[in-house]
Motif scaffolding. Structure first.
Motif, PDB file in Angstrom:
ATOM      1  N   LEU A  79     -28.429 -33.546 -41.567  1.00  0.00           N
ATOM      2  CA  LEU A  79     -28.604 -33.219 -42.819  1.00  0.00           C
ATOM      3  C   LEU A  79     -27.866 -34.362 -43.912  1.00  0.00           C
ATOM      4  N   TRP A  80     -26.538 -34.741 -43.757  1.00  0.00           N
ATOM      5  CA  TRP A  80     -25.534 -35.408 -44.375  1.00  0.00           C
ATOM      6  C   TRP A  80     -26.178 -36.733 -44.054  1.00  0.00           C
ATOM      7  N   LEU A  81     -26.664 -37.244 -43.115  1.00  0.00           N
ATOM      8  CA  LEU A  81     -26.848 -38.636 -42.971  1.00  0.00           C
ATOM      9  C   LEU A  81     -28.241 -38.740 -43.933  1.00  0.00           C
ATOM     10  N   ALA A  82     -29.309 -37.876 -43.722  1.00  0.00           N
ATOM     11  CA  ALA A  82     -30.574 -37.903 -44.461  1.00  0.00           C
ATOM     12  C   ALA A  82     -30.307 -37.761 -45.804  1.00  0.00           C
ATOM     13  N   ILE A  83     -29.432 -36.759 -46.348  1.00  0.00           N
ATOM     14  CA  ILE A  83     -29.512 -36.442 -47.683  1.00  0.00           C
ATOM     15  C   ILE A  83     -28.477 -37.217 -48.640  1.00  0.00           C
ATOM     16  N   VAL A  84     -27.399 -37.742 -47.981  1.00  0.00           N
ATOM     17  CA  VAL A  84     -26.257 -38.311 -48.608  1.00  0.00           C
ATOM     18  C   VAL A  84     -26.477 -39.827 -48.428  1.00  0.00           C
ATOM     19  N   ALA A  85     -26.419 -40.141 -47.109  1.00  0.00           N
ATOM     20  CA  ALA A  85     -26.324 -41.541 -46.885  1.00  0.00           C
ATOM     21  C   ALA A  85     -27.553 -42.370 -46.950  1.00  0.00           C
ATOM     22  N   LEU A  86     -28.645 -41.951 -46.315  1.00  0.00           N
ATOM     23  CA  LEU A  86     -29.821 -42.522 -46.569  1.00  0.00           C
ATOM     24  C   LEU A  86     -30.254 -42.777 -48.115  1.00  0.00           C
ATOM     25  N   PRO A  87     -30.311 -41.993 -48.896  1.00  0.00           N
ATOM     26  CA  PRO A  87     -30.666 -42.379 -50.008  1.00  0.00           C
ATOM     27  C   PRO A  87     -29.886 -43.549 -50.690  1.00  0.00           C
ATOM     28  N   GLN A  88     -28.284 -43.579 -50.448  1.00  0.00           N
ATOM     29  CA  GLN A  88     -27.426 -44.685 -51.063  1.00  0.00           C
ATOM     30  C   GLN A  88     -27.981 -46.096 -50.191  1.00  0.00           C
ATOM     31  N   TRP A  89     -28.060 -45.843 -48.796  1.00  0.00           N
ATOM     32  CA  TRP A  89     -28.685 -47.401 -48.378  1.00  0.00           C
ATOM     33  C   TRP A  89     -29.839 -47.494 -48.799  1.00  0.00           C
ATOM     34  N   ARG A  90     -30.874 -46.806 -49.024  1.00  0.00           N
ATOM     35  CA  ARG A  90     -31.988 -47.157 -49.651  1.00  0.00           C
ATOM     36  C   ARG A  90     -31.935 -47.822 -51.071  1.00  0.00           C
ATOM     37  N   ALA A  91     -31.037 -47.314 -51.736  1.00  0.00           N
ATOM     38  CA  ALA A  91     -30.906 -48.042 -53.170  1.00  0.00           C
ATOM     39  C   ALA A  91     -30.011 -49.148 -52.947  1.00  0.00           C
ATOM     40  N   GLY A  92     -29.356 -49.504 -51.835  1.00  0.00           N
ATOM     41  CA  GLY A  92     -28.716 -50.563 -51.599  1.00  0.00           C
ATOM     42  C   GLY A  92     -27.282 -50.697 -51.993  1.00  0.00           C
ATOM     43  N   HIS A  93     -26.897 -49.446 -52.280  1.00  0.00           N
ATOM     44  CA  HIS A  93     -25.364 -49.455 -52.441  1.00  0.00           C
ATOM     45  C   HIS A  93     -24.686 -48.285 -52.006  1.00  0.00           C
ATOM     46  N   ILE A  94     -23.854 -48.358 -50.741  1.00  0.00           N
ATOM     47  CA  ILE A  94     -22.995 -47.575 -50.132  1.00  0.00           C
ATOM     48  C   ILE A  94     -21.534 -47.715 -50.623  1.00  0.00           C
ATOM     49  N   ASP A  95     -20.958 -46.816 -51.153  1.00  0.00           N
ATOM     50  CA  ASP A  95     -19.444 -46.921 -51.592  1.00  0.00           C
ATOM     51  C   ASP A  95     -18.767 -46.860 -50.199  1.00  0.00           C
ATOM     52  N   GLU A  96     -17.370 -47.392 -50.349  1.00  0.00           N
ATOM     53  CA  GLU A  96     -16.429 -47.372 -49.351  1.00  0.00           C
ATOM     54  C   GLU A  96     -16.417 -46.125 -48.653  1.00  0.00           C
ATOM     55  N   ALA A  97     -16.044 -45.016 -49.354  1.00  0.00           N
ATOM     56  CA  ALA A  97     -15.813 -43.632 -48.763  1.00  0.00           C
ATOM     57  C   ALA A  97     -17.044 -43.264 -47.902  1.00  0.00           C
ATOM     58  N   THR A  98     -18.230 -43.363 -48.548  1.00  0.00           N
ATOM     59  CA  THR A  98     -19.539 -43.150 -47.671  1.00  0.00           C
ATOM     60  C   THR A  98     -19.657 -43.891 -46.465  1.00  0.00           C
ATOM     61  N   GLN A  99     -19.072 -45.158 -46.604  1.00  0.00           N
ATOM     62  CA  GLN A  99     -19.402 -45.963 -45.365  1.00  0.00           C
ATOM     63  C   GLN A  99     -18.394 -45.504 -44.273  1.00  0.00           C
ATOM     64  N   GLY A 100     -17.346 -45.187 -44.582  1.00  0.00           N
ATOM     65  CA  GLY A 100     -16.220 -44.542 -43.626  1.00  0.00           C
ATOM     66  C   GLY A 100     -16.814 -43.197 -42.885  1.00  0.00           C
ATOM     67  N   GLN A 101     -17.556 -42.579 -43.890  1.00  0.00           N
ATOM     68  CA  GLN A 101     -17.916 -41.193 -43.317  1.00  0.00           C
ATOM     69  C   GLN A 101     -19.417 -41.293 -42.599  1.00  0.00           C
ATOM     70  N   LEU A 102     -20.166 -42.299 -43.035  1.00  0.00           N
ATOM     71  CA  LEU A 102     -21.375 -42.751 -42.081  1.00  0.00           C
ATOM     72  C   LEU A 102     -20.912 -43.200 -40.734  1.00  0.00           C
ATOM     73  N   PHE A 103     -19.877 -44.319 -40.684  1.00  0.00           N
ATOM     74  CA  PHE A 103     -19.349 -44.502 -39.401  1.00  0.00           C
ATOM     75  C   PHE A 103     -19.020 -43.400 -38.513  1.00  0.00           C
ATOM     76  N   GLU A 104     -18.022 -42.273 -39.059  1.00  0.00           N
ATOM     77  CA  GLU A 104     -17.786 -41.178 -38.264  1.00  0.00           C
ATOM     78  C   GLU A 104     -18.973 -40.444 -38.021  1.00  0.00           C
ATOM     79  N   LEU A 105     -19.825 -39.807 -38.919  1.00  0.00           N
ATOM     80  CA  LEU A 105     -20.718 -39.113 -38.553  1.00  0.00           C
ATOM     81  C   LEU A 105     -21.818 -39.798 -37.732  1.00  0.00           C
ATOM     82  N   SER A 106     -22.155 -40.893 -37.736  1.00  0.00           N
ATOM     83  CA  SER A 106     -23.016 -41.494 -36.755  1.00  0.00           C
ATOM     84  C   SER A 106     -22.648 -41.400 -35.177  1.00  0.00           C
ATOM     85  N   PHE A 107     -21.304 -40.816 -34.823  1.00  0.00           N
ATOM     86  CA  PHE A 107     -21.378 -40.544 -33.547  1.00  0.00           C
ATOM     87  C   PHE A 107     -22.203 -39.152 -33.189  1.00  0.00           C
TER      88      PHE A 107
END
Length: 151
Positions: A79-107
């Protein structure tokens, strides 16, 4: 019913162990040697992760019975990946904090691999659910051959 192989049980146990060791290294020292006050969300997250690690420790002994704990992890991370990270990625701007969380949650992909999905399907989708009413329980006691209350 689907029978889970010994190999798959060891894969599940390895997943639980990964969580227990990972959170044991990252989270538990801060709990044991707690020196600063946590804010509301920070304290909530720490307590939820501590409970999650304890439940995963039980999963080492009871890998199938504790499977809902891993399913919960899959659901919230997906849910987090779909609702938080994906929209930011589609918009072309993922902040540093989200990038770190994205890396951790991708596991979470490892959890998807470890879960015996045929078992999940047969035990959580196809299997008849528990009764909802007391009347069903009484009827089962009167009729010992009833499928509502197996002997």
């Amino acid at each position: 019913m689907y029978e889970v192989s010994s190999f798959r049980l060891y894969v599940l146990r390895a997943m639980y162990l990964l969580v227990v060791v990972g959170l044991g290294i990252v989270l538990w020292p801060g709990i044991i040697h707690h020196t600063k006050q946590w804010d509301l969300m920070g304290g909530t997250v720490v307590c939820m992760l501590a409970a999650f690690s304890i439940m995963c420790a039980l999963g080492l002994r009871y890998p199938l019975q504790m499977l809902p704990v891993l399913l919960w992890e899959i659901v919230w991370k997906t849910l987090w990946l779909a609702i938080v990270a994906l929209p930011q990625w589609r918009a072309g701007h993922i902040d540093e904090a989200t990038q770190g969380q994205l890396f951790e949650l991708s596991f979470v992909v490892l959890v998807y691999i470890a879960v015996p999905w045929r078992y999940v399907w047969s035990h959580y989708v196809l299997k008849q659910g528990d009764r909802w009413t007391i009347a069903s329980s009484r009827a089962a006691r009167k009729d010992p051959k009833s499928t509502l209350h197996p002997a």
